[in-house]
Design an enzyme around this catalytic site. Structure first.
Site, short mmCIF file in Angstrom:
data_model
loop_
_atom_site.label_atom_id
_atom_site.label_comp_id
_atom_site.label_asym_id
_atom_site.label_seq_id
_atom_site.Cartn_x
_atom_site.Cartn_y
_atom_site.Cartn_z
N TYR A 1 0.82 -1.22 0.00
CA TYR A 1 0.00 0.00 0.00
C TYR A 1 0.85 1.27 0.00
O TYR A 1 0.37 2.34 0.40
CB TYR A 1 -0.96 -0.02 1.20
CG TYR A 1 -2.08 -1.02 1.00
CD1 TYR A 1 -3.11 -0.76 0.09
CD2 TYR A 1 -2.11 -2.22 1.70
CE1 TYR A 1 -4.13 -1.68 -0.12
CE2 TYR A 1 -3.14 -3.14 1.49
CZ TYR A 1 -4.13 -2.86 0.59
OH TYR A 1 -5.15 -3.76 0.36
N PHE B 1 -5.13 7.45 6.61
CA PHE B 1 -5.55 6.11 7.05
C PHE B 1 -4.48 5.05 6.82
O PHE B 1 -4.72 3.86 7.04
CB PHE B 1 -6.86 5.69 6.36
CG PHE B 1 -6.81 5.72 4.85
CD1 PHE B 1 -6.24 4.68 4.12
CD2 PHE B 1 -7.34 6.79 4.15
CE1 PHE B 1 -6.20 4.69 2.75
CE2 PHE B 1 -7.30 6.82 2.75
CZ PHE B 1 -6.72 5.77 2.06
N ARG C 1 -13.93 -5.01 -10.75
CA ARG C 1 -14.24 -3.83 -9.94
C ARG C 1 -15.76 -3.61 -9.88
O ARG C 1 -16.29 -3.14 -8.88
CB ARG C 1 -13.47 -2.61 -10.45
CG ARG C 1 -11.99 -2.76 -10.10
CD ARG C 1 -11.13 -1.66 -10.64
NE ARG C 1 -11.27 -0.41 -9.91
CZ ARG C 1 -10.65 -0.12 -8.78
NH1 ARG C 1 -9.87 -1.02 -8.19
NH2 ARG C 1 -10.80 1.05 -8.20
N THR D 1 -15.63 1.36 -2.96
CA THR D 1 -14.74 1.21 -1.80
C THR D 1 -15.51 1.27 -0.49
O THR D 1 -15.30 0.46 0.42
CB THR D 1 -13.67 2.32 -1.81
OG1 THR D 1 -12.99 2.28 -3.05
CG2 THR D 1 -12.67 2.14 -0.67
N ARG E 1 -18.91 -6.18 -1.87
CA ARG E 1 -18.79 -5.27 -0.72
C ARG E 1 -20.15 -4.93 -0.12
O ARG E 1 -20.26 -4.74 1.10
CB ARG E 1 -18.02 -4.01 -1.13
CG ARG E 1 -16.53 -4.28 -1.24
CD ARG E 1 -15.80 -3.09 -1.77
NE ARG E 1 -14.34 -3.24 -1.69
CZ ARG E 1 -13.50 -2.59 -2.47
NH1 ARG E 1 -13.95 -1.75 -3.39
NH2 ARG E 1 -12.20 -2.78 -2.34
N ASN F 1 -13.17 -3.44 4.08
CA ASN F 1 -14.12 -3.59 2.97
C ASN F 1 -14.02 -4.92 2.23
O ASN F 1 -14.34 -5.01 1.05
CB ASN F 1 -14.02 -2.38 2.03
CG ASN F 1 -12.65 -2.24 1.41
OD1 ASN F 1 -11.77 -3.05 1.66
ND2 ASN F 1 -12.47 -1.20 0.61
N HIS G 1 -10.08 -6.81 -2.12
CA HIS G 1 -9.25 -5.91 -2.94
C HIS G 1 -9.41 -6.31 -4.40
O HIS G 1 -9.52 -7.48 -4.70
CB HIS G 1 -7.79 -6.05 -2.53
CG HIS G 1 -6.84 -5.42 -3.50
ND1 HIS G 1 -6.57 -4.07 -3.49
CD2 HIS G 1 -6.11 -5.94 -4.53
CE1 HIS G 1 -5.72 -3.79 -4.46
NE2 HIS G 1 -5.42 -4.91 -5.10
#
Ligand code: CMP
Length: 139
Positions: free
Chosen positions: A51, A59, A87, A93, A104, A114, A117
């Site tokens: 990340y 965050f 996606r 998200t 999600r 969530n 990924h």
């Protein structure tokens, strides 16, 4: 040109809550072929590296702690137009914004935790897949 592969992780929240089977089933039902699959755990350093693009975000620390706190399922998936299709399947998200029928919407609990990924580009899918799987683990 779009490739036909994407990379996904079932995140620690969804693994803890017993949703591996439900999420893999939604992925299969949506027509994705699993070409790589493993249960693994990110170290703090792995999560920081994975990340790194978010390192300046407020965050980031929380994200690294969350993603390394327990096992994840890592997978490479194949389908035509895989990045975009996946996606769409996972949804926004923030689960509060995720469409009905998305992973999600069904399994995520917050914007941070969530559930899944999905890679955002062909280039990142290749990098993220190679982070977890050797060539001989990609079928
Ligand atoms: P994902 O899109 O898979 O990769 C980046 C992650 O950062 C995202 O999922 C969330 O888990 C996390 N994230 C994004 N926005 C926030 C936020 N506002 N607060 C906490 N975590 C976030």
């Amino acid at each position: 040109m779009a490739t036909n592969r994407t990379f996904t992780m079932i995140k620690p929240d969804a693994v803890e809550n017993g949703h591996i089977g439900g999420i893999l089933n939604m992925i299969a039902e949506a027509g994705f072929k699993i070409v790589s699959l493993k249960l693994t755990q990110l170290t703090t350093a792995d999560a920081q590296a994975f990340y790194a693009v978010h390192a300046a975000r407020p965050f980031y620390g929380e994200l690294v702690e969350f993603m390394s706190r327990g096992p994840i399922v890592a997978a490479i998936l194949e389908k035509e137009n895989a990045i975009e299709e996946f996606r769409t399947l996972i949804g926004a998200t923030n689960p509060a914004d995720a469409a009905e029928g998305t992973i999600r919407k069904k399994y995520a609990t917050s914007i941070g935790e969530n559930a899944v990924h999905g890679s955002d580009s062909d280039e990142n899918a290749a990098i993220e897949g190679a982070f977890h799987f050797a060539g001989r683990e990609q079928f």
